[in-house]
Design a protein around this motif. Structure first.
Motif, PDB file in Angstrom:
ATOM      1  N   VAL A   1      -5.021   2.171  -1.363  1.00  0.00           N
ATOM      2  CA  VAL A   1      -4.078   2.484  -2.710  1.00  0.00           C
ATOM      3  C   VAL A   1      -2.794   1.901  -2.504  1.00  0.00           C
ATOM      4  CG1 VAL A   1      -3.129   4.418  -4.334  1.00  0.00           C
ATOM      5  CG2 VAL A   1      -5.195   4.944  -3.041  1.00  0.00           C
ATOM      6  N   ILE A   2      -2.850   0.982  -3.620  1.00  0.00           N
ATOM      7  CA  ILE A   2      -1.516   0.172  -3.894  1.00  0.00           C
ATOM      8  C   ILE A   2      -0.548   1.073  -4.758  1.00  0.00           C
ATOM      9  CG2 ILE A   2      -0.460  -1.821  -5.280  1.00  0.00           C
ATOM     10  CD1 ILE A   2      -3.002  -3.387  -4.283  1.00  0.00           C
TER      11      ILE A   2
ATOM     12  N   ILE B   1      -7.317   2.907 -11.518  1.00  0.00           N
ATOM     13  CA  ILE B   1      -5.834   2.953 -11.959  1.00  0.00           C
ATOM     14  C   ILE B   1      -5.465   4.507 -12.095  1.00  0.00           C
ATOM     15  CG2 ILE B   1      -5.577   0.585 -12.382  1.00  0.00           C
ATOM     16  CD1 ILE B   1      -5.520   1.493 -15.541  1.00  0.00           C
ATOM     17  N   TYR B   2      -4.098   5.043 -11.680  1.00  0.00           N
ATOM     18  CA  TYR B   2      -3.612   6.057 -11.932  1.00  0.00           C
ATOM     19  C   TYR B   2      -4.371   7.509 -11.228  1.00  0.00           C
ATOM     20  CZ  TYR B   2      -0.624   3.286 -14.876  1.00  0.00           C
ATOM     21  OH  TYR B   2       0.081   2.502 -15.491  1.00  0.00           O
ATOM     22  N   PHE B   3      -5.238   6.743 -10.090  1.00  0.00           N
ATOM     23  CA  PHE B   3      -5.577   7.790  -9.170  1.00  0.00           C
ATOM     24  C   PHE B   3      -5.772   7.478  -7.838  1.00  0.00           C
ATOM     25  CE2 PHE B   3      -9.522   9.563  -7.213  1.00  0.00           C
ATOM     26  CZ  PHE B   3      -9.201  10.958  -7.306  1.00  0.00           C
ATOM     27  N   PRO B   4      -5.351   8.040  -6.598  1.00  0.00           N
ATOM     28  CA  PRO B   4      -5.061   9.530  -6.862  1.00  0.00           C
ATOM     29  C   PRO B   4      -3.913  10.024  -7.512  1.00  0.00           C
ATOM     30  CG  PRO B   4      -4.724   8.822  -4.624  1.00  0.00           C
ATOM     31  CD  PRO B   4      -5.392   7.748  -5.353  1.00  0.00           C
TER      32      PRO B   4
ATOM     33  N   VAL C   1      -0.028   9.477  -6.065  1.00  0.00           N
ATOM     34  CA  VAL C   1       0.349   8.068  -5.974  1.00  0.00           C
ATOM     35  C   VAL C   1       0.966   7.553  -7.425  1.00  0.00           C
ATOM     36  CG1 VAL C   1       0.342   5.482  -5.022  1.00  0.00           C
ATOM     37  CG2 VAL C   1      -0.713   7.679  -3.890  1.00  0.00           C
ATOM     38  N   HIS C   2       2.277   7.281  -7.534  1.00  0.00           N
ATOM     39  CA  HIS C   2       2.493   6.749  -8.757  1.00  0.00           C
ATOM     40  C   HIS C   2       2.357   5.325  -8.989  1.00  0.00           C
ATOM     41  CE1 HIS C   2       5.125  10.368  -9.868  1.00  0.00           C
ATOM     42  NE2 HIS C   2       5.199  10.225  -8.287  1.00  0.00           N
ATOM     43  N   GLU C   3       1.945   4.862 -10.146  1.00  0.00           N
ATOM     44  CA  GLU C   3       1.473   3.562 -10.568  1.00  0.00           C
ATOM     45  C   GLU C   3       0.289   3.281  -9.670  1.00  0.00           C
ATOM     46  OE1 GLU C   3       1.972   2.310 -13.515  1.00  0.00           O
ATOM     47  OE2 GLU C   3       3.245   3.703 -14.034  1.00  0.00           O
ATOM     48  N   ALA C   4      -0.669   4.057  -9.498  1.00  0.00           N
ATOM     49  CA  ALA C   4      -1.749   3.774  -8.274  1.00  0.00           C
ATOM     50  C   ALA C   4      -2.630   2.664  -8.870  1.00  0.00           C
ATOM     51  CB  ALA C   4      -2.324   4.907  -7.973  1.00  0.00           C
ATOM     52  N   LEU C   5      -2.965   1.893  -7.627  1.00  0.00           N
ATOM     53  CA  LEU C   5      -4.161   0.916  -8.074  1.00  0.00           C
ATOM     54  C   LEU C   5      -5.124   1.283  -6.930  1.00  0.00           C
ATOM     55  CD1 LEU C   5      -2.434  -2.515  -8.875  1.00  0.00           C
ATOM     56  CD2 LEU C   5      -4.402  -1.387 -10.241  1.00  0.00           C
ATOM     57  N   MET C   6      -6.324   1.791  -6.797  1.00  0.00           N
ATOM     58  CA  MET C   6      -7.076   2.120  -5.528  1.00  0.00           C
ATOM     59  C   MET C   6      -8.389   1.309  -5.716  1.00  0.00           C
ATOM     60  SD  MET C   6      -9.008   5.680  -5.932  1.00  0.00           S
ATOM     61  CE  MET C   6      -9.468   6.679  -4.451  1.00  0.00           C
TER      62      MET C   6
ATOM     63  N   PRO D   1       0.926  -1.135  -0.043  1.00  0.00           N
ATOM     64  CA  PRO D   1       0.111  -0.022   0.014  1.00  0.00           C
ATOM     65  C   PRO D   1       0.929   1.284   0.092  1.00  0.00           C
ATOM     66  CG  PRO D   1      -0.160  -1.131   2.246  1.00  0.00           C
ATOM     67  CD  PRO D   1       0.626  -2.136   1.489  1.00  0.00           C
ATOM     68  N   ALA D   2       0.344   2.354  -0.676  1.00  0.00           N
ATOM     69  CA  ALA D   2       1.192   3.572  -0.687  1.00  0.00           C
ATOM     70  C   ALA D   2       1.161   4.096   0.787  1.00  0.00           C
ATOM     71  CB  ALA D   2       0.529   4.406  -1.675  1.00  0.00           C
TER      72      ALA D   2
END
Ligand SMILES: *Cc1c(COP(=O)(O)O)cnc(C)c1O
Length: 478
Positions: free
Chosen positions: A375-376, A406-409, A412-417, A364-365
């Motif tokens: 968010v991962i 994906i890509y949100f927020p 976070v880079h390379e986000a998976l929410m 997780p981020a």
């Protein structure tokens, strides 16, 4: 798959109209069409198969796990649809005399009472048709409030960089300019940055709490105090109330206005473009500015005395998307006082359960615990193995689930929410975790194959930029 127009054959049809038994009343030549109406001609069997084939190409909550962060794609009990389909609700017209609408007005009143209690607000207005529309309406209230006090210098809306994109967009639409404040390393609002940003030009702060990273800001009271001390107002983006409903109230956190997305948290399906409702609630000092139609006050408050209207006017016809409000009320009734917080607890439990199952391989981020979503970040996996959030999302589709956001927020880079929601069972969460982990193995063993995912869907990797910039929304006949 061919379009229905391409399947059409002249002369085929399934019209079963009986012969006309009244005399023809021809239109005047000016009103008549010059060319025949271009409708497809197919037989009933073909039409039925066409729409069944289209339905099979869609993925919805009825097909499988749909953890689309920030969207709360939860299961909506069918009973609420049935109640909203009762003829007493579907057969009314907004221009009927009020005394013939008493049942429907009672629905609005009750829904407003409960939503006021959940939000900690004094009045609700049902006009806004969606979340962004609620934001826009709330910001117009702020504008009217400041202008009514002669405080015309307040032209800026503070928005943290973790905000949903609709927040800055609504602020600009309402005629404000946007001050973007960066989040701290913990994903929350940095108090010193906020103190430096507020001033005599601050109209308001817009905030989501828990924010889009799934974190409840521990300094929330301090944040709303800083803004109020500077003479600004506070807006709570309550699109997703799943983490807090019945547990903590935005009004008690120090917010002046909230919008709900009834089409996320309160039992109206969404994602297919159907009707929504971005109900807004406000504290009593803002009620004179609400749209006149569609406003209901909490029981304790008297109606305003007659006088010159300060209302911002209408933002939509009549009282809003009424049947969506019926569904929300049915949902609240079926849960009852004791089970509304249970929704929130289970939403948070499910998110933490899945986050912990994935933590080792998909970090997780933010360390957590999270609220209703987490968010991962695949930043490290991208650097070491060249695999992106998009690749993982596509590989999840091959495993029968809808990918997370994906890509949100954007922070976070390379986000998976990931937002599992409270309506999923432990078995579904375990299956989802197994799908993620099998992708992790695929990354180690054969990462090239991931770039080719998905293999099992009708459409693989469309050109998303082109689909957004040059959408083809109409069929042009050859
Ligand atoms: C969905 C969402 C919105 C916008 O709602 P719409 O009904 O799509 O306009 C705003 N803020 C947040 C946090 C959301 O998740």
């Amino acid at each position: 798959m061919k379009l229905i127009f391409e399947k059409s054959k002249p002369g085929v049809g399934c019209s079963v109209l009986p012969p006309c038994d009244v005399p023809d009343a021809p239109l005047s030549p000016q009103a008549a069409r010059k060319t025949p109406l271009r409708l497809p001609s197919l037989d009933e069997n073909q039409i039925s198969r066409h729409y069944s084939a289209l339905a099979k190409r869609v993925f919805g909550v009825n097909d499988g796990f749909y953890p689309l962060g920030s969207c709360t794609m939860k299961y909506n009990p069918k009973i609420n649809e049935e109640l909203a389909d009762l003829p007493g609700f579907t057969g009314v017209h907004p221009l009927q005399p009020e005394h013939t609408l008493e049942g429907c007005l009672k629905v609005l009143d009750l829904a407003a009472q409960y939503l006021c209690e959940i939000a900690g607000m004094d009045a609700m207005n049902f006009q806004p048709a969606a979340g962004a529309h609620g934001e826009f309406t709330g910001l117009l209230l702020f504008k009217a409030y400041h202008q009514n006090r002669g405080d015309t210098a307040r032209t800026k809306i503070i928005v943290p960089d973790s905000a949903h994109g609709t927040n800055p967009a609504s602020a600009v639409m309402a005629g404000f300019s946007v001050v973007n404040v960066p989040s701290g390393p913990d994903g929350c609002v940095d108090l010193e940055t906020l103190k430096a940003a507020v001033g005599p030009d601050t109209a308001a702060l817009m905030l989501t709490n828990p924010n889009t990273a799934g974190i409840f800001d521990p300094n929330i009271l301090e944040i709303t105090r800083i803004v109020h001390d500077a003479g600004g107002l506070t807006y709570y983006d309550g699109a997703n109330l799943n983490a807090v409903m019945g547990i903590v109230r935005p009004g008690d956190m120090g917010f002046d206005v909230i919008h709900f997305n009834l089409h996320k948290s309160f039992s109206t399906p969404h994602g297919g473009g159907g009707p929504g409702s971005g109900v807004i609630g406000c504290k009593s000092f803002l009620t004179p500015f609400l749209p006149l139609s569609g406003t209901c006050r909490a029981a304790a408050l008297p109606s305003p005395e007659a006088g010159p209207s300060l209302s911002i006017g209408r933002v939509r016809a009549f009282r809003g998307n009424f049947l969506v409000i019926v569904k929300a009320l049915a949902y609240l009734f079926s849960l009852g006082r004791e089970n509304i917080p249970e929704v929130a607890r289970n939403a948070v439990l499910n998110a933490n359960y899945l986050m912990e199952k994935l933590r080792d391989k998909f970090p997780p981020a933010y360390p957590g615990p999270c609220m209703h979503e987490f968010v991962i970040s695949l930043e490290k996996l991208k650097a070491s193995h060249g695999v992106s959030a998009l690749d993982v999302a596509k590989a999840l589709q091959d495993r029968g689930m809808h990918p997370p956001t994906i890509y949100f927020p954007l922070i976070v880079h390379e986000a998976l929410m990931v937002e599992p929601t409270e309506t999923e069972s432990k078995e579904t969460l375990d299956e989802a975790a197994a799908a993620f982990l099998s992708i992790y193995r695929q990354i180690q063993e054969d990462r090239e194959s991931l770039h080719a995912a998905p293999r099992n869907t009708v459409i693989g990797r469309p050109d998303e930029a082109k689909a957004a910039r040059q959408p083809v929304l109409r069929y042009t006949a050859p």
